[in-house]
Design a protein around this motif. Sequence first.
Motif, PDB file in Angstrom:
ATOM      1  N   ILE A   1      31.121  57.016  44.598  1.00  0.00           N
ATOM      2  CA  ILE A   1      32.238  57.480  43.776  1.00  0.00           C
ATOM      3  C   ILE A   1      32.985  56.296  43.181  1.00  0.00           C
ATOM      4  N   SER A   2      33.215  55.271  44.017  1.00  0.00           N
ATOM      5  CA  SER A   2      33.915  54.081  43.544  1.00  0.00           C
ATOM      6  C   SER A   2      33.141  53.391  42.430  1.00  0.00           C
ATOM      7  N   SER A   3      31.810  53.311  42.598  1.00  0.00           N
ATOM      8  CA  SER A   3      30.975  52.665  41.591  1.00  0.00           C
ATOM      9  C   SER A   3      30.995  53.439  40.278  1.00  0.00           C
ATOM     10  N   LYS A   4      30.919  54.773  40.372  1.00  0.00           N
ATOM     11  CA  LYS A   4      30.951  55.603  39.161  1.00  0.00           C
ATOM     12  C   LYS A   4      32.304  55.484  38.459  1.00  0.00           C
ATOM     13  N   LEU A   5      33.374  55.451  39.262  1.00  0.00           N
ATOM     14  CA  LEU A   5      34.711  55.321  38.680  1.00  0.00           C
ATOM     15  C   LEU A   5      34.864  53.985  37.963  1.00  0.00           C
ATOM     16  N   ASP A   6      34.357  52.915  38.579  1.00  0.00           N
ATOM     17  CA  ASP A   6      34.407  51.593  37.934  1.00  0.00           C
ATOM     18  C   ASP A   6      33.624  51.600  36.626  1.00  0.00           C
ATOM     19  N   THR A   7      32.470  52.273  36.630  1.00  0.00           N
ATOM     20  CA  THR A   7      31.641  52.349  35.420  1.00  0.00           C
ATOM     21  C   THR A   7      32.366  53.101  34.314  1.00  0.00           C
ATOM     22  N   ILE A   8      33.020  54.206  34.682  1.00  0.00           N
ATOM     23  CA  ILE A   8      33.766  54.989  33.689  1.00  0.00           C
ATOM     24  C   ILE A   8      34.910  54.165  33.096  1.00  0.00           C
ATOM     25  N   ILE A   9      35.660  53.486  33.970  1.00  0.00           N
ATOM     26  CA  ILE A   9      36.793  52.676  33.516  1.00  0.00           C
ATOM     27  C   ILE A   9      36.317  51.548  32.610  1.00  0.00           C
ATOM     28  N   ASP A  10      35.198  50.909  32.977  1.00  0.00           N
ATOM     29  CA  ASP A  10      34.689  49.795  32.177  1.00  0.00           C
ATOM     30  C   ASP A  10      34.034  50.259  30.883  1.00  0.00           C
ATOM     31  N   SER A  11      33.654  51.547  30.814  1.00  0.00           N
ATOM     32  CA  SER A  11      33.035  52.077  29.596  1.00  0.00           C
ATOM     33  C   SER A  11      34.056  52.592  28.596  1.00  0.00           C
ATOM     34  N   THR A  12      35.316  52.626  28.995  1.00  0.00           N
ATOM     35  CA  THR A  12      36.375  53.130  28.116  1.00  0.00           C
ATOM     36  C   THR A  12      36.720  52.104  27.042  1.00  0.00           C
ATOM     37  N   TYR A  13      36.841  52.579  25.795  1.00  0.00           N
ATOM     38  CA  TYR A  13      37.164  51.667  24.695  1.00  0.00           C
ATOM     39  C   TYR A  13      38.574  51.100  24.849  1.00  0.00           C
ATOM     40  N   ASN A  14      39.495  51.935  25.319  1.00  0.00           N
ATOM     41  CA  ASN A  14      40.870  51.475  25.478  1.00  0.00           C
ATOM     42  C   ASN A  14      40.990  50.494  26.646  1.00  0.00           C
ATOM     43  N   LEU A  15      41.990  49.639  26.555  1.00  0.00           N
ATOM     44  CA  LEU A  15      42.274  48.710  27.635  1.00  0.00           C
ATOM     45  C   LEU A  15      42.955  49.469  28.767  1.00  0.00           C
ATOM     46  N   ILE A  16      42.571  49.194  30.008  1.00  0.00           N
ATOM     47  CA  ILE A  16      43.223  49.783  31.170  1.00  0.00           C
ATOM     48  C   ILE A  16      43.611  48.657  32.123  1.00  0.00           C
ATOM     49  N   VAL A  17      44.906  48.572  32.405  1.00  0.00           N
ATOM     50  CA  VAL A  17      45.426  47.546  33.316  1.00  0.00           C
ATOM     51  C   VAL A  17      46.373  48.242  34.291  1.00  0.00           C
ATOM     52  N   SER A  18      46.189  47.990  35.575  1.00  0.00           N
ATOM     53  CA  SER A  18      47.111  48.556  36.561  1.00  0.00           C
ATOM     54  C   SER A  18      47.576  47.483  37.516  1.00  0.00           C
ATOM     55  N   VAL A  19      48.751  47.722  38.104  1.00  0.00           N
ATOM     56  CA  VAL A  19      49.313  46.812  39.100  1.00  0.00           C
ATOM     57  C   VAL A  19      49.745  47.605  40.314  1.00  0.00           C
ATOM     58  N   ASP A  20      49.891  46.907  41.468  1.00  0.00           N
ATOM     59  CA  ASP A  20      50.438  47.565  42.643  1.00  0.00           C
ATOM     60  C   ASP A  20      51.965  47.478  42.602  1.00  0.00           C
ATOM     61  N   GLU A  21      52.617  47.923  43.663  1.00  0.00           N
ATOM     62  CA  GLU A  21      54.085  47.966  43.658  1.00  0.00           C
ATOM     63  C   GLU A  21      54.709  46.577  43.635  1.00  0.00           C
ATOM     64  N   GLN A  22      53.922  45.563  43.976  1.00  0.00           N
ATOM     65  CA  GLN A  22      54.417  44.190  43.934  1.00  0.00           C
ATOM     66  C   GLN A  22      54.155  43.518  42.589  1.00  0.00           C
ATOM     67  N   GLY A  23      53.451  44.210  41.703  1.00  0.00           N
ATOM     68  CA  GLY A  23      53.156  43.643  40.387  1.00  0.00           C
ATOM     69  C   GLY A  23      51.841  42.885  40.333  1.00  0.00           C
ATOM     70  N   ARG A  24      51.047  42.968  41.400  1.00  0.00           N
ATOM     71  CA  ARG A  24      49.753  42.285  41.407  1.00  0.00           C
ATOM     72  C   ARG A  24      48.713  43.128  40.669  1.00  0.00           C
ATOM     73  N   ILE A  25      47.957  42.481  39.802  1.00  0.00           N
ATOM     74  CA  ILE A  25      46.967  43.188  38.993  1.00  0.00           C
ATOM     75  C   ILE A  25      45.828  43.689  39.873  1.00  0.00           C
ATOM     76  N   GLU A  26      45.497  44.977  39.727  1.00  0.00           N
ATOM     77  CA  GLU A  26      44.418  45.576  40.509  1.00  0.00           C
ATOM     78  C   GLU A  26      43.250  46.003  39.627  1.00  0.00           C
ATOM     79  N   VAL A  27      43.551  46.656  38.496  1.00  0.00           N
ATOM     80  CA  VAL A  27      42.502  47.115  37.577  1.00  0.00           C
ATOM     81  C   VAL A  27      42.622  46.358  36.268  1.00  0.00           C
ATOM     82  N   PHE A  28      41.482  45.864  35.793  1.00  0.00           N
ATOM     83  CA  PHE A  28      41.436  45.100  34.545  1.00  0.00           C
ATOM     84  C   PHE A  28      40.044  45.335  33.968  1.00  0.00           C
ATOM     85  N   ASN A  29      39.933  46.335  33.061  1.00  0.00           N
ATOM     86  CA  ASN A  29      38.595  46.756  32.641  1.00  0.00           C
ATOM     87  C   ASN A  29      37.983  45.836  31.591  1.00  0.00           C
TER      88      ASN A  29
END
Length: 277
Positions: A124-152
Amino acid sequence: MKLKDVMSHEPIVLTYDISAQEAVAVFIEHEIDGAPVVDEDGRVRGLFTKTHVFRMVTQGIDMSTPVKNLMTREVIVGSPDDELGHILTPLVGRLPIVDETGIVVGMMTRSDLARFFYKLYWDISSKLDTIIDSTYNLIVSVDEQGRIEVFNKSAEKFLGYKAEEVRGRHIMDLFPTSGLMDIVETGKVEPLQKIKLNDRYFISNRSPIVQEGKIIGAVAVMQDISELENISKELEYVKELNEELHAIIESSFDGLFIADGKGTTLRVNKAFERITG
């Protein structure tokens, strides 16, 4: 999800008349801590585990005793087509799987469950990563401390960093205008916000990441509009030139009559109207 999707398909079984000492040797050889006990026809008659061995040691029972005299006789069994959710309880540590005739065809243990759910999580994690990386739009997420977690992949392309370079780093150190820390602090959703990152313009939709009522981070989905921004600026420049040209034509004392190559009138100024009446 059925038991046949989770169970071990080549179960280790103990015969009815095997001794406890022989059973322990089987446990050691196959690195297991329990097995079903079957009769001469292969049907389940009980379950013998390391707990029985510990009890024998503490009670001084002879290790040559047959397992049929020591085993647990009331054994819950499952069918390959049983639903996992109907069988799975904290009390079931080992579950012999039998066919319609009662012969053991599989075994499900906590290790089988752990292995299965780890593989399921990984898939599931691998498929989710593939979907996020296949998205044309930029996706960036951070945790509650502001550390970058997702960067497609799109974020890598437009922002000039590799994901492994930015994960774990603070968003304010790299992209201070992202606005994600404001979302973490306020918990507000901010759609359709125009932002500038690394000399490029984006439309950003920012949202808090909420888990069990608590904000644990924020995510931005962004679309690059730099080309549109450049076109908009060019159109604005053309508009300004047109207004200047109009002012020059109208302020001319000479009469001006402007037509295209087919003789269609495009513009006349006030001086021309005054001269021609």
